[in-house]
Motif scaffolding. Sequence first.
Motif, PDB file in Angstrom:
ATOM      1  N   UNK A 209      98.972  43.028   7.203  1.00  0.00           N
ATOM      2  CA  UNK A 209      98.966  43.980   8.315  1.00  0.00           C
ATOM      3  C   UNK A 209      99.181  45.421   7.864  1.00  0.00           C
ATOM      4  N   UNK A 210     100.082  45.650   6.932  1.00  0.00           N
ATOM      5  CA  UNK A 210     100.340  47.018   6.477  1.00  0.00           C
ATOM      6  C   UNK A 210      99.101  47.637   5.835  1.00  0.00           C
ATOM      7  N   UNK A 211      98.305  46.821   5.144  1.00  0.00           N
ATOM      8  CA  UNK A 211      97.081  47.339   4.535  1.00  0.00           C
ATOM      9  C   UNK A 211      96.054  47.699   5.605  1.00  0.00           C
ATOM     10  N   UNK A 212      95.979  46.898   6.674  1.00  0.00           N
ATOM     11  CA  UNK A 212      95.096  47.225   7.791  1.00  0.00           C
ATOM     12  C   UNK A 212      95.499  48.567   8.399  1.00  0.00           C
ATOM     13  N   UNK A 213      96.785  48.785   8.591  1.00  0.00           N
ATOM     14  CA  UNK A 213      97.262  50.051   9.155  1.00  0.00           C
ATOM     15  C   UNK A 213      96.949  51.220   8.219  1.00  0.00           C
TER      16      UNK A 213
END
Length: 357
Positions: free
Chosen positions: A21-25
């Motif tokens: 998720x952090x990479x998507x953000x």
Amino acid sequence: MDLNVPLPKMPVETPCFVVIEESVKHNLRQTATLAGGVDRMVPHVKTHRSPWVTRYLVANGVKAFKTATTREVEMVLDAGSPEVIWSYPTTSEAGIARAIAAADAHPEARVTGVVDDASGLAVWVKLLANGRHPNVDLRVDVDPGMGRTGVPIGDKAVELAVDVSKAGLFAGWHIYDGHIQDLDLTVREARFLDVQAKLTEMFKRTESAGLKTDIVGGGSYTFPFWAKHTQARVSPGSWVYTNSQHQADQPHRGWKVGAYVLSRVVSDHEGTLTLDAGSKAVSPDMPMERRFVSAGVNKIVKMNEEHTLAIAPGLHTGDLVALVPRHTCTTAYLYRKALVLTAGGEWEYRDQLGCER
């Protein structure tokens, strides 16, 4: 290429589609800057097919999406987007009727189809004649040289746009230039500008005919040029999860690997290892030797439905392996669930559309 991705610290059945998720953000922040602002972005949901990602993008300012299928149209509307473009032309009455029904169920949103000839326009006009559908309109799909869909730049495109306008449905233009992928940025930009010169000449004619020049254009390799040189809204391609191709070809974009296939070494055979992820786990639409990259895997030797034979000297039976697909879009399509490493550091399963169309 940075393949240092987190592996789950819990029992996981493999193969498994994993999302960070952090990479998507992070990728959203990077892409919004390159696109000239989040309000200019029209992301394509076929690149992730994830309801939660779509809701996240809506919550963070994305106001329009491109889709490949009617199920994706429905997903985008259910996520609360005010605009969705079904970006592939069709003459399927059943498909068009389903898209119109989705628009009727979400009267607060705008649903746009695309056409590239009179046949497609005729089907839309026929089906829209039944009842009132004020939130449905059409874009003209223009072929800038890719040779897949779209009406060629020039007289035919102008004529089709005029016909769409006469039907009271003209919303603007859709242009995908996925054939422009030169690794040399100077060459890539020059090819883009050559196409833009031809489009500009055409738009002078359509503007004189009273048609607005509202454009959704671009793809993974060209969208920053659209943002820099035009007023168009841009479709930035496969940025959400990115993939091994874009990590290799476009490291300057600053995207992080946002998804991978988790596999396990299940057998050792005198120089080759067998992984439990085959063509049903990693998309087989690329040449076999380029279907994925992975830390520790030197070479893909063979791939069948359930297994991959690989040369991987540093791996052993039982080891977990992160496989970063060359084409994450079609890999995401294989999964109904994704194991997500949340921004809070927890692991949880979330729904994907899988192969729903």
